[in-house]
Design a protein around this motif. Structure first.
Motif, PDB file in Angstrom:
ATOM      1  N   TRP A 255       0.821  -1.206   0.000  1.00 13.02           N
ATOM      2  CA  TRP A 255       0.000   0.000   0.000  1.00 13.02           C
ATOM      3  C   TRP A 255       0.860   1.263   0.000  1.00 13.02           C
ATOM      4  O   TRP A 255       0.590   2.207  -0.750  1.00 13.02           O
ATOM      5  N   LYS A 256       1.873   1.300   0.822  1.00 13.83           N
ATOM      6  CA  LYS A 256       2.711   2.495   0.932  1.00 13.83           C
ATOM      7  C   LYS A 256       3.376   2.810  -0.405  1.00 13.83           C
ATOM      8  O   LYS A 256       3.426   3.963  -0.842  1.00 13.83           O
ATOM      9  N   ASP A 257       3.865   1.767  -1.057  1.00 17.94           N
ATOM     10  CA  ASP A 257       4.508   1.954  -2.363  1.00 17.94           C
ATOM     11  C   ASP A 257       3.500   2.461  -3.392  1.00 17.94           C
ATOM     12  O   ASP A 257       3.781   3.397  -4.155  1.00 17.94           O
ATOM     13  N   PHE A 258       2.308   1.837  -3.398  1.00 20.65           N
ATOM     14  CA  PHE A 258       1.248   2.230  -4.326  1.00 20.65           C
ATOM     15  C   PHE A 258       0.826   3.683  -4.094  1.00 20.65           C
ATOM     16  O   PHE A 258       0.766   4.491  -5.033  1.00 20.65           O
ATOM     17  N   ALA A 259       0.536   4.026  -2.854  1.00 17.95           N
ATOM     18  CA  ALA A 259       0.068   5.377  -2.538  1.00 17.95           C
ATOM     19  C   ALA A 259       1.120   6.426  -2.873  1.00 17.95           C
ATOM     20  O   ALA A 259       0.792   7.505  -3.396  1.00 17.95           O
ATOM     21  N   THR A 260       2.371   6.135  -2.596  1.00 18.60           N
ATOM     22  CA  THR A 260       3.445   7.090  -2.883  1.00 18.60           C
ATOM     23  C   THR A 260       3.532   7.366  -4.375  1.00 18.60           C
ATOM     24  O   THR A 260       3.649   8.529  -4.800  1.00 18.60           O
ATOM     25  N   LYS A 261       3.446   6.312  -5.177  1.00 19.95           N
ATOM     26  CA  LYS A 261       3.533   6.485  -6.634  1.00 19.95           C
ATOM     27  C   LYS A 261       2.326   7.235  -7.184  1.00 19.95           C
ATOM     28  O   LYS A 261       2.466   8.112  -8.032  1.00 19.95           O
ATOM     29  N   VAL A 262       1.139   6.894  -6.710  1.00 20.24           N
ATOM     30  CA  VAL A 262      -0.076   7.520  -7.224  1.00 20.24           C
ATOM     31  C   VAL A 262      -0.140   8.999  -6.841  1.00 20.24           C
ATOM     32  O   VAL A 262      -0.398   9.872  -7.681  1.00 20.24           O
ATOM     33  N   LEU A 263       0.100   9.291  -5.568  1.00 20.09           N
ATOM     34  CA  LEU A 263      -0.046  10.663  -5.086  1.00 20.09           C
ATOM     35  C   LEU A 263       1.065  11.578  -5.581  1.00 20.09           C
ATOM     36  O   LEU A 263       0.944  12.810  -5.498  1.00 20.09           O
ATOM     37  N   ALA A 264       2.128  11.001  -6.118  1.00 20.80           N
ATOM     38  CA  ALA A 264       3.169  11.829  -6.740  1.00 20.80           C
ATOM     39  C   ALA A 264       2.733  12.329  -8.108  1.00 20.80           C
ATOM     40  O   ALA A 264       3.309  13.284  -8.636  1.00 20.80           O
ATOM     41  N   LYS A 265       1.669  11.705  -8.655  1.00 24.25           N
ATOM     42  CA  LYS A 265       1.230  12.036 -10.009  1.00 24.25           C
ATOM     43  C   LYS A 265      -0.104  12.776 -10.070  1.00 24.25           C
ATOM     44  O   LYS A 265      -0.436  13.376 -11.089  1.00 24.25           O
ATOM     45  N   GLU A 266      -0.895  12.719  -8.984  1.00 20.23           N
ATOM     46  CA  GLU A 266      -2.220  13.316  -9.047  1.00 20.23           C
ATOM     47  C   GLU A 266      -2.610  13.888  -7.693  1.00 20.23           C
ATOM     48  O   GLU A 266      -2.057  13.503  -6.664  1.00 20.23           O
ATOM     49  N   PRO A 267      -3.558  14.826  -7.674  1.00 12.91           N
ATOM     50  CA  PRO A 267      -3.947  15.451  -6.396  1.00 12.91           C
ATOM     51  C   PRO A 267      -4.679  14.478  -5.490  1.00 12.91           C
ATOM     52  O   PRO A 267      -5.222  13.466  -5.925  1.00 12.91           O
ATOM     53  N   GLY A 268      -4.687  14.786  -4.193  1.00 10.30           N
ATOM     54  CA  GLY A 268      -5.395  13.953  -3.228  1.00 10.30           C
ATOM     55  C   GLY A 268      -4.530  13.664  -2.023  1.00 10.30           C
ATOM     56  O   GLY A 268      -3.410  14.168  -1.892  1.00 10.30           O
ATOM     57  N   ASN A 269      -5.054  12.830  -1.132  1.00 12.90           N
ATOM     58  CA  ASN A 269      -4.303  12.437   0.051  1.00 12.90           C
ATOM     59  C   ASN A 269      -4.489  10.942   0.263  1.00 12.90           C
ATOM     60  O   ASN A 269      -5.354  10.294  -0.338  1.00 12.90           O
TER      61      ASN A 269
END
Length: 354
Positions: free
Chosen positions: A173-187
């Motif tokens: 999850w941490k890896d996924f969230a870090t990659k996604v949130l580096a590309k798009e807005p949100g938390n």
């Protein structure tokens, strides 16, 4: 992320439908399945620019957020779901970055130019199912409008399995969230809520399939059951009605398209005479959005229930493009000249028996 009572989970669930029936597939990805030293496209009446345009024309297909798919790791591999080696193993056809393919995605992958709350959406076009490739001695001959040899349901299944794993493994999850949130807005909290909604609806669909008592069939490479899948998408998922689900157990081969403009009826069961109806089905099967229900989950009574995200003008444009497509000619430079006597004998046998 809510519109007319249907949350963003509706957007992505087309990809997860397969999870209910194909999650037990034992087929393994074959990394580097075929890497051609030379790729030749058949001369079929399209210029290179037209071909590139038709390969990636989006008309509303949105099966998942691009950054979600890219951040997920394919099961049993260390590869992203968008890694060319993984996709090649499933039979998808590589393509470089082009004007209409800025992400360098395979043939038939598209990006919806309309961002949804800052999120880029990924879809699949007609070209994904209708672009074929012949492989011979390190060479590849690609044919527009031919049957694809990919395993589309394995891709959808792997997406669902990988997304589920993000909720089960904190490191993933941490890896996924870090990659996604580096590309798009949100938390992170909002992202986890959205992923949870998608998986909750996938569980609801698993329940619907379990009630059928009839197993779905693992379609495999080059085969699929689009009608039952689209019917489940529209009448089951779209209406939130489990009783409308059917097993996806009628996988058929994908037909070629270069003669389709002269046919009065299309599909193997002659079910449609209007090209636009067939094309709308394609969008529905690959994440096109409908808004049948209101905020309380009831079917709307007014004309607004027919709202969708389909781009009808693009669907008509696409139909014109495929109407101009010609049948491919024998690739003599790759496969050698045709034995004319054998060809004549084969023609006679075909006319007699087929």
């Amino acid at each position: 992320m809510q519109r007319n009572g249907i949350t963003m989970k509706k957007t992505f669930i087309a990809a997860l439908i397969a999870l209910t029936a194909w999650s037990c597939s034992t087929e393994k990805n074959r990394e580097g399945f075929y890497v051609a030293d030379e790729i030749t496209w058949a001369e079929q009446g399209w210029s290179a620019e037209e071909r590139d345009y038709w390969h990636h024309l989006n008309a509303g297909q949105e099966f998942a957020p691009l950054n979600w798919v890219r951040a997920l790791q394919a099961p049993d591999t260390n590869l992203s779901l968008l890694d060319p080696a993984y996709l090649r193993g499933l039979g998808f056809l590589d393509k470089p970055i082009t004007k209409n393919n800025p992400e360098g995605l395979p043939v038939g992958f598209s990006i919806n130019p309309e961002k949804e709350n800052g999120r880029v959406m990924l879809g699949l076009t007609c070209a994904s199912c209708h672009t074929g490739q012949l492989n011979y001695q390190g060479k590849a001959f690609r044919i527009d409008g031919a049957s694809a040899g990919f395993n589309i349901y394995k891709f959808f299944t792997d997406y669902g399995v990988a997304l589920s794993r993000t909720l089960q493994d904190s490191l993933v999850w941490k890896d996924f969230a870090t990659k996604v949130l580096a590309k798009e807005p949100g938390n992170e909290a909002q992202l986890k809520k959205e992923v949870g909604e998608v998986m909750a609806l996938a569980a609801w669909e698993m329940e619907a399939y379990a009630k059928l008592g009839t197993p779905s069939v693992d379609a495999g490479h080059g085969r699929m059951d689009p009608f039952n899948r689209i019917g489940n998408e529209v009448f089951g998922l779209g209406l939130r009605e489990q009783a409308n689900y059917h097993a996806m157990n009628a996988p058929v081969g994908v037909p070629y398209l270069w003669d389709v403009a002269r046919l009065n009826w299309v599909h193997y069961n002659a079910s449609f005479s209007k090209p636009i109806a067939r094309n709308i089905l394609q969008v529905l099967g690959n994440g096109g959005k409908t808004y049948f229900l209101d905020e309380q989950g009831n079917v709307k009574t007014g004309p607004e229930k027919w709202a969708s995200n389909f781009n009808i003008e693009r669907l008509f444009e696409m139909e014109k493009g495929f109407a101009a497509l010609k049948a491919p000619k024998w690739p003599s430079a790759m496969l050698g000249e045709i034995d004319l006597k054998k060809a004549a004998d084969g023609k006679a046998l075909f006319m007699q028996n087929c």
